[in-house]
Write an enzyme that holds these catalytic residues in place. Structure first.
Site, PDB file in Angstrom:
ATOM      1  N   HIS A  59      -3.767  -0.900  -8.162  1.00 14.74           N
ATOM      2  CA  HIS A  59      -4.290  -2.408  -7.553  1.00 14.74           C
ATOM      3  C   HIS A  59      -4.366  -2.549  -6.033  1.00 14.74           C
ATOM      4  O   HIS A  59      -4.001  -3.185  -5.488  1.00 14.74           O
ATOM      5  CB  HIS A  59      -3.910  -3.569  -8.133  1.00 14.74           C
ATOM      6  CG  HIS A  59      -2.298  -3.868  -8.305  1.00 14.74           C
ATOM      7  ND1 HIS A  59      -1.417  -3.694  -7.046  1.00 14.74           N
ATOM      8  CD2 HIS A  59      -1.527  -4.097  -9.212  1.00 14.74           C
ATOM      9  CE1 HIS A  59      -0.260  -3.985  -7.217  1.00 14.74           C
ATOM     10  NE2 HIS A  59      -0.211  -3.864  -8.424  1.00 14.74           N
ATOM     11  N   HIS A  75       8.930  -7.403 -18.683  1.00  8.34           N
ATOM     12  CA  HIS A  75       8.116  -7.992 -17.644  1.00  8.34           C
ATOM     13  C   HIS A  75       6.546  -7.654 -18.110  1.00  8.34           C
ATOM     14  O   HIS A  75       6.303  -6.671 -18.761  1.00  8.34           O
ATOM     15  CB  HIS A  75       8.104  -6.831 -16.447  1.00  8.34           C
ATOM     16  CG  HIS A  75       7.020  -7.421 -15.191  1.00  8.34           C
ATOM     17  ND1 HIS A  75       6.766  -8.379 -14.899  1.00  8.34           N
ATOM     18  CD2 HIS A  75       6.531  -6.492 -14.286  1.00  8.34           C
ATOM     19  CE1 HIS A  75       5.878  -8.337 -14.096  1.00  8.34           C
ATOM     20  NE2 HIS A  75       5.727  -7.010 -13.543  1.00  8.34           N
ATOM     21  N   GLU A  91       3.582  -7.875 -16.764  1.00  8.25           N
ATOM     22  CA  GLU A  91       2.314  -7.041 -16.013  1.00  8.25           C
ATOM     23  C   GLU A  91       1.741  -6.108 -16.840  1.00  8.25           C
ATOM     24  O   GLU A  91       2.562  -5.174 -17.530  1.00  8.25           O
ATOM     25  CB  GLU A  91       2.567  -6.919 -14.530  1.00  8.25           C
ATOM     26  CG  GLU A  91       1.776  -6.288 -13.609  1.00  8.25           C
ATOM     27  CD  GLU A  91       1.995  -6.384 -12.330  1.00  8.25           C
ATOM     28  OE1 GLU A  91       2.931  -6.501 -11.757  1.00  8.25           O
ATOM     29  OE2 GLU A  91       0.719  -6.155 -11.421  1.00  8.25           O
ATOM     30  N   ASP A 102       0.736  -3.225 -16.533  1.00 11.23           N
ATOM     31  CA  ASP A 102       1.198  -1.656 -16.712  1.00 11.23           C
ATOM     32  C   ASP A 102       2.512  -1.552 -17.508  1.00 11.23           C
ATOM     33  O   ASP A 102       2.635  -0.438 -17.787  1.00 11.23           O
ATOM     34  CB  ASP A 102       1.598  -1.280 -15.015  1.00 11.23           C
ATOM     35  CG  ASP A 102       2.437  -2.216 -14.317  1.00 11.23           C
ATOM     36  OD1 ASP A 102       2.438  -3.093 -14.584  1.00 11.23           O
ATOM     37  OD2 ASP A 102       3.085  -1.568 -13.391  1.00 11.23           O
ATOM     38  N   HIS A 137       9.424  -8.652 -10.977  1.00 12.74           N
ATOM     39  CA  HIS A 137       8.497  -8.928  -9.798  1.00 12.74           C
ATOM     40  C   HIS A 137       7.650 -10.141 -10.220  1.00 12.74           C
ATOM     41  O   HIS A 137       6.883 -10.536  -9.190  1.00 12.74           O
ATOM     42  CB  HIS A 137       7.710  -7.914  -9.763  1.00 12.74           C
ATOM     43  CG  HIS A 137       6.203  -7.689  -9.319  1.00 12.74           C
ATOM     44  ND1 HIS A 137       5.097  -7.041  -9.772  1.00 12.74           N
ATOM     45  CD2 HIS A 137       5.957  -8.203  -7.968  1.00 12.74           C
ATOM     46  CE1 HIS A 137       4.148  -7.090  -9.118  1.00 12.74           C
ATOM     47  NE2 HIS A 137       4.386  -7.773  -7.974  1.00 12.74           N
ATOM     48  N   ASP A 139      10.577  -3.117 -12.737  1.00 12.75           N
ATOM     49  CA  ASP A 139       9.772  -2.949 -11.483  1.00 12.75           C
ATOM     50  C   ASP A 139      11.063  -2.580 -10.306  1.00 12.75           C
ATOM     51  O   ASP A 139      10.805  -1.856  -9.609  1.00 12.75           O
ATOM     52  CB  ASP A 139       9.012  -3.861 -10.982  1.00 12.75           C
ATOM     53  CG  ASP A 139       7.778  -3.807 -11.613  1.00 12.75           C
ATOM     54  OD1 ASP A 139       7.306  -2.924 -12.131  1.00 12.75           O
ATOM     55  OD2 ASP A 139       7.014  -4.854 -11.616  1.00 12.75           O
ATOM     56  N   TYR A 175       7.598   1.795  -2.085  1.00 14.85           N
ATOM     57  CA  TYR A 175       7.309   0.729  -3.334  1.00 14.85           C
ATOM     58  C   TYR A 175       7.828  -0.537  -2.722  1.00 14.85           C
ATOM     59  O   TYR A 175       7.300  -1.548  -2.897  1.00 14.85           O
ATOM     60  CB  TYR A 175       8.001   1.584  -4.298  1.00 14.85           C
ATOM     61  CG  TYR A 175       7.939   0.757  -5.682  1.00 14.85           C
ATOM     62  CD1 TYR A 175       6.882   0.913  -6.601  1.00 14.85           C
ATOM     63  CD2 TYR A 175       8.960  -0.486  -5.889  1.00 14.85           C
ATOM     64  CE1 TYR A 175       7.049  -0.006  -7.801  1.00 14.85           C
ATOM     65  CE2 TYR A 175       8.605  -1.048  -7.100  1.00 14.85           C
ATOM     66  CZ  TYR A 175       7.931  -0.792  -8.003  1.00 14.85           C
ATOM     67  OH  TYR A 175       7.791  -1.410  -9.395  1.00 14.85           O
ATOM     68  N   HIS A 229       9.222   2.464 -13.118  1.00 17.92           N
ATOM     69  CA  HIS A 229       8.167   3.565 -12.533  1.00 17.92           C
ATOM     70  C   HIS A 229       9.190   4.565 -11.797  1.00 17.92           C
ATOM     71  O   HIS A 229      10.021   4.221 -11.296  1.00 17.92           O
ATOM     72  CB  HIS A 229       7.653   2.840 -11.388  1.00 17.92           C
ATOM     73  CG  HIS A 229       6.639   1.647 -11.862  1.00 17.92           C
ATOM     74  ND1 HIS A 229       5.385   2.076 -12.604  1.00 17.92           N
ATOM     75  CD2 HIS A 229       6.436   0.263 -11.766  1.00 17.92           C
ATOM     76  CE1 HIS A 229       4.838   1.092 -13.072  1.00 17.92           C
ATOM     77  NE2 HIS A 229       5.501   0.008 -12.357  1.00 17.92           N
TER      78      HIS A 229
HETATM   79 FE1  FEO Z   1       5.073  -5.716 -11.801  1.00 18.41          FE
HETATM   80 FE2  FEO Z   1       5.005  -2.221 -12.647  1.00 18.41          FE
HETATM   81  O1  FEO Z   1       4.614  -4.157 -12.651  1.00 18.41           O
END
Ligand code: FEO
Length: 395
Positions: free
Chosen positions: A24, A78, A80, A82, A145, A164, A192, A225
């Site tokens: 993104h 979370h 989001e 991903d 996040h 995250d 990051y 991640h």
């Molecule tokens: Fe806030 Fe890796 O998503």
């Protein structure tokens, strides 16, 4: 899949996204991973899922260890996409699973996937889920996040799964911090933080303090991640405390764009002036450096010097994009200043100054403006401007 064990019965079942370069808008030059963890006990829990394009691979990874129908809980730290966009398909295979999420996570799951068919139990900070010998404890982490975010802590193994937080966009075939180049790892962790979490510094400091006050020992941090911190988790915790406190170097970052080279000449003269005062200087031309790199350099700088030519009485469009992104991330305790060239009416330096002041940041005025092409006198003024900024941040 090569089995990746964090502890007996705790396995990484995530996927590596080797080729993503645009997350993104964030330039992920080293790719990323979407981490998910399978915890086997009398009850079985899957902590997080992965991006939808990789749902088959996640399911294959789980199947190599256990039949997905035996999963009792899917923890959604979370929502989001991903991390959650393969939830609908995983839930079909894990047909006996109850989803565990925060209240805002439950709301967001419904709002994302347009159904309230999921069996969801909500948890809040301090709630525990017994799996057998193991216990999962939940810690809400709103805005780290998203409002729905929470951390899952595996009590007996002392593993924090903070989604995250503490992550990095880094695709490797290794999973642990002691297996990769430490410089690359910290560079990606910094990138990051600068591009995802910088604006949340105050919340991060308070959340880390809250976790410390809980007195929970942390042997391992397993984010959603990148690499898992097992050799020295306190290193990334300390880095987060420093970054969130706005800890910085005597460093000037010069960010600019140029049409016919005048603003470029000014940038170089300002850089020389600042460097003559012994401070660290980074010069980044937009369209050569991407915004991800620029924000990473800004994170630990004390001054941001921004240059633009005037185009149609406005700042150059790349500067508009930069200022939108940078002020949104709210870099802490920086001194901003501006310079630029123009042909007749001007407007870029005024527009940039007003935009940044309006966003509530400290601006060093006046900036430097040059008509058409800088001559020796103009370049001397730019050099002195660089010196003044360096002296301000050294004071
Ligand atoms: Fe806030 Fe890796 O998503």
């Amino acid at each position: 899949m090569n089995k990746v064990s964090l502890a007996d019965g705790v396995n990484w079942v995530g996927v590596v996204d080797w080729n993503i370069r645009d997350f993104h808008g964030y330039v992920t030059k080293r790719g990323t991973t979407y981490n998910a963890y399978l915890i086997q006990d009398e009850k079985v829990a899957l902590v997080d899922t992965v991006k939808h394009a990789f749902s088959d691979e996640l399911l294959r990874n789980v199947c190599e260890i256990i039949d997905p129908a035996k999963i009792d809980y899917i923890v959604v730290n979370h929502v989001e996409m991903d991390h959650s966009s393969s939830l609908p398909i995983v839930a079909k295979y894990a047909k006996n699973a109850t989803i565990i999420a925060s209240q805002k996570g439950k709301d967001a799951i419904t709002e994302h996937y347009g159904t309230d068919d999921f069996r969801i139990e909500t948890v809040k900070t301090g709630d525990e889920l017994k799996l057998g010998k193991r216990t999962l404890r939940f810690i809400e982490a709103p805005m780290l996040h998203w409002p729905d975010s929470m951390f899952t802590y595996v009590v007996e193994d002392k593993i924090l799964m903070p989604n995250d937080a503490f992550g990095q966009h880094l695709a490797t075939s290794e999973r642990f911090d002691d297996q990769v180049d430490e410089h690359v790892l910290m560079e990606e962790a910094k990138t990051y933080y600068a591009n995802i979490l910088m604006l949340l510094g105050g919340l991060i400091t308070r959340k880390i303090q809250e976790v410390v006050q809980m007195g929970i020992p942390i042997a391992m941090i397993a984010p959603s991640h990148g690499i898992i911190w097992r050799s020295n988790p306190s290193k990334i915790i300390q880095a987060y405390l420093d970054w969130s406190a706005g800890k910085s170097e005597t460093k000037v970052v010069i960010v600019y764009d140029t049409m016919w080279g005048s603003t470029d000449k000014m940038a170089r003269a300002i850089a020389e002036g600042a460097a003559s005062e012994g401070v660290d200087v980074k010069v980044l031309k937009l369209r050569a450096a991407d915004l991800t790199e620029v924000m990473t350099e800004i994170l630990d700088a004390k001054a941001i010097v921004v240059g633009s030519p005037t185009l149609n009485s406005q700042m150059f469009p790349t500067l508009g994009q930069f200022l939108t992104y940078a002020t949104g991330l709210r870099p802490k305790d920086k001194l901003w200043s501006f310079f630029g060239s123009y042909g007749w009416g001007g407007g870029a330096v005024r527009g940039m100054t007003e935009a940044v002041k309006k966003a509530g940041f400290q601006v060093y005025e006046p900036g430097v403006e040059v008509k058409y092409v800088p001559d020796q006198e103009d370049l001397k003024k730019c050099f002195e401007f660089g010196q003044q900024i360096a002296q301000k941040i050294k004071a």
